[in-house]
Enzyme design. Structure first.
Site, mmCIF file in Angstrom:
data_model
loop_
_atom_site.group_PDB
_atom_site.id
_atom_site.type_symbol
_atom_site.label_atom_id
_atom_site.label_comp_id
_atom_site.label_asym_id
_atom_site.label_seq_id
_atom_site.Cartn_x
_atom_site.Cartn_y
_atom_site.Cartn_z
ATOM 1 N N TYR A 43 0.815 -1.210 0.000
ATOM 2 C CA TYR A 43 0.000 0.000 0.000
ATOM 3 C C TYR A 43 0.857 1.273 0.000
ATOM 4 O O TYR A 43 0.618 2.202 -0.780
ATOM 5 C CB TYR A 43 -0.937 0.002 1.211
ATOM 6 C CG TYR A 43 -1.715 1.292 1.363
ATOM 7 C CD1 TYR A 43 -2.905 1.489 0.678
ATOM 8 C CD2 TYR A 43 -1.244 2.320 2.166
ATOM 9 C CE1 TYR A 43 -3.613 2.673 0.796
ATOM 10 C CE2 TYR A 43 -1.942 3.507 2.295
ATOM 11 C CZ TYR A 43 -3.124 3.680 1.608
ATOM 12 O OH TYR A 43 -3.809 4.862 1.725
ATOM 13 N N ASP A 73 -8.458 -3.503 -1.344
ATOM 14 C CA ASP A 73 -9.619 -2.722 -1.785
ATOM 15 C C ASP A 73 -9.201 -1.440 -2.494
ATOM 16 O O ASP A 73 -9.896 -0.954 -3.394
ATOM 17 C CB ASP A 73 -10.490 -2.361 -0.581
ATOM 18 C CG ASP A 73 -9.720 -1.574 0.469
ATOM 19 O OD1 ASP A 73 -9.940 -0.359 0.577
ATOM 20 O OD2 ASP A 73 -8.909 -2.175 1.183
ATOM 21 N N LYS A 94 -11.550 -9.133 5.326
ATOM 22 C CA LYS A 94 -12.120 -7.803 5.516
ATOM 23 C C LYS A 94 -12.747 -7.332 4.205
ATOM 24 O O LYS A 94 -12.056 -7.180 3.195
ATOM 25 C CB LYS A 94 -11.056 -6.807 5.965
ATOM 26 C CG LYS A 94 -11.630 -5.415 6.238
ATOM 27 C CD LYS A 94 -10.558 -4.441 6.646
ATOM 28 C CE LYS A 94 -11.148 -3.067 6.900
ATOM 29 N NZ LYS A 94 -10.105 -2.059 7.170
#
Length: 528
Positions: free
Chosen positions: A263, A298, A370
């Site tokens: 990330y 995501d 998640k």
């Protein structure tokens, strides 16, 4: 138990996992050769150093920066602090304060090696004992109070003022939230230090500090006892201070931490070597502390098309899994991420969303997945947004997701008000209770849309991982394989904070955690 609604090719899943293992091992061999200023500051913090100097600079930064500027960080800050403790007959905190007043750690006479080693062992033992105490407290409270049924309802507070966040967090918990995340203030991930003390100002979030962690943990413990349900706390273990924030979270009993291997590289342009090295130590601390990590796949779907690039999400799940296992995390700690982000105008889009969610659920049956809500295609139409979130809630309970970040009807308008959160919690509660066992009552057609889409995703993932294994993960990132974002292999923020380990390098906390977590040498892939 995960419902086997789809026929997932286990041979292809095994091949994908092996490819991911090879990719991760290549990165791990590089990780083993380096340390960073943030890794070393973490050691200083765990040795008990806290507070700031007269200019407000955190003392862990003061001592590490001084040793780094003297060209001696390759030996590890643990050695220099332990040497100072012996030479000065003072604990690390007082040695750090002396350093802030002008003392040069590297100018002190080198002390007897056996005594220096004893000091390192003593402070390592104290640090691990403090973390274990919090881990045991969490275990006791979860066993006594319970945590609510899955999918666990997860909401964010982000006022900028930790004391206002407390009010909002407790209100959300009283209305049914199981997990509270305190989102960080904008761009904190790019600060190469951790702010000190409680904070009352922030933009788009609240500063992640150890004092703020403590305030919120105490508040959630209070409401947990009131409700008879353990409410879990989350913060963001990412950016230039990944391992430091992991240590703070371990000491203050956070339950989950956002922690992704890529990330920071992709979305914050942080140097690759810095990120990969930092994520290893941060995940090791999370593993030892019993913290569940949340990965960030995501985010890929906010910059790339969710239909065309679904396989990149699953591929990243595999890579994050392997890097996590190498750092000592167990499957029950791997909160691998994915999201409900298809364009709502796409015909049969809900079926494609189900295919993705169910495929990932079956491939990682022992991991607390998640599931993230629609954001990219939220328009500000609160009525349509509430319906989109309802579909997301249905997909989540049908496919048996574990951690469910509630969508907000006011997404794309403003930071949610308490009332917005309550409406979202009520939406999720209604759907999840009314469709609680739906996944046990249905099957997907063997030749249907959902099954075919699942097969396409798995096939695409294997091919994608083969391409990454052929060129290496760092080059793949540089060529835009993930999220349609390209980052240079040697550039990025924080690269000057990467230090090659010397032959005499020592990190006693990492060594002790590796032993207790049962890790083999890193290049061999850890305890799998």
């Amino acid at each position: 138990m995960v419902n086997q609604l789809l026929a997932v090719d286990e041979d292809k899943v095994g091949k994908a996992r092996e490819l991911a293992r090879r990719i991760a091992q290549d990165i791990q061999r590089e990780i083993d050769q380096t340390t960073t200023v943030s890794v070393e500051r973490t050691v200083a913090r765990l040795f008990g150093i806290d507070g700031t100097n007269a200019d407000g600079v955190p003392l862990p930064n003061v001592v590490v920066d001084q040793v780094d500027q003297d060209g001696q960080l390759h030996r590890g800050i643990a050695f220099w602090l332990a040497n100072a403790v012996v030479a000065l007959d003072q604990p690390p905190q007082e040695a750090a304060q002396a350093c802030a007043r002008g003392l040069s750690l590297c100018s002190l006479e080198i002390q007897e090696p056996g005594r220096v080693s004893q000091v390192m062992e003593e402070y390592t033992r104290r640090a691990l004992k403090a973390i274990k105490k919090q881990r045991d407290t969490r275990t006791e409270m979860k066993a006594r109070l319970g945590t609510g049924p899955e999918p666990l309802k997860y909401v964010i507070v982000a006022s900028g003022n930790i004391f206002e966040d407390v009010k909002q967090a407790q209100a959300a918990a009283r209305h049914g939230a199981d997990i509270i995340a305190v989102i960080r203030t904008t761009a904190q991930s790019l600060l190469d230090y951790v702010p000190y003390g409680t904070t009352t100002e922030g933009f788009g979030g609240t500063y992640a500090t150890q004092a703020n962690f403590r305030v919120m943990r105490e508040a959630l413990d209070e409401v947990s006892e009131e409700l008879g349900r353990y409410v879990q706390l989350v913060n963001y273990c990412s950016g230039l201070c990944m391992p430091e924030i992991a240590a703070m979270g371990a000491l203050e009993r956070l339950d989950m931490m956002l922690n992704d291997a890529m990330y920071g590289i992709l979305f914050r342009d942080i140097n690759m070597d810095r990120t990969f090295t930092d994520q290893y130590f941060s995940r090791m601390i999370n593993a030892y502390a019993g913290i569940i990590i949340n990965t960030g796949e995501d985010n890929y779907l906010t910059t790339a098309d969710a239909y065309e690039k679904a396989h990149t999400v699953l591929a990243s799940n595999f890579i994050n899994e392997q890097l996590g296992l190498m750092a000592g995390l167990r499957q029950w700690q791997l909160g691998l991420g994915h999201a409900f982000e298809l364009d709502p105008k796409m015909p049969n889009g809900f079926l494609y969303e189900l295919a993705m969610a169910q495929t990932i659920r079956q491939i990682f049956p022992n991991s607390p997945l998640k599931y993230m809500p629609p954001t990219k295609h939220m328009t500000g139409d609160i009525f349509l947004g509430h319906v989109q979130n309802a579909m997301f809630n249905l997909a989540s309970v049908l496919t048996g997701q574990s951690i469910h970040l509630l969508g907000m009807l006011t997404e794309a308008i403003h930071t949610p008000h308490i009332g917005d959160r309550i409406l979202s919690i009520e939406n999720a509660h209604y759907i999840m209770e009314n469709a609680r066992d739906l996944g046990r009552e249905i099957k997907f057609r063997p030749d249907g849309i959902v099954q075919k889409r699942s097969e396409d995703i798995v096939n695409g993932t294997v091919q994608f991982l083969e391409e990454i294994a052929a060129v290496g993960l760092k080059r793949a990132i540089s060529e835009g394989f993930f999220a349609d974002v390209k980052r240079p292999t040697t550039g990025g923020k924080g690269r000057e904070g990467v230090v090659r380990k010397g032959m005499d390098y020592v990190n006693p906390i990492m060594d002790a955690m590796e032993r207790e977590l049962g890790l083999v040498s890193a290049g061999e892939g850890g305890q799998l």
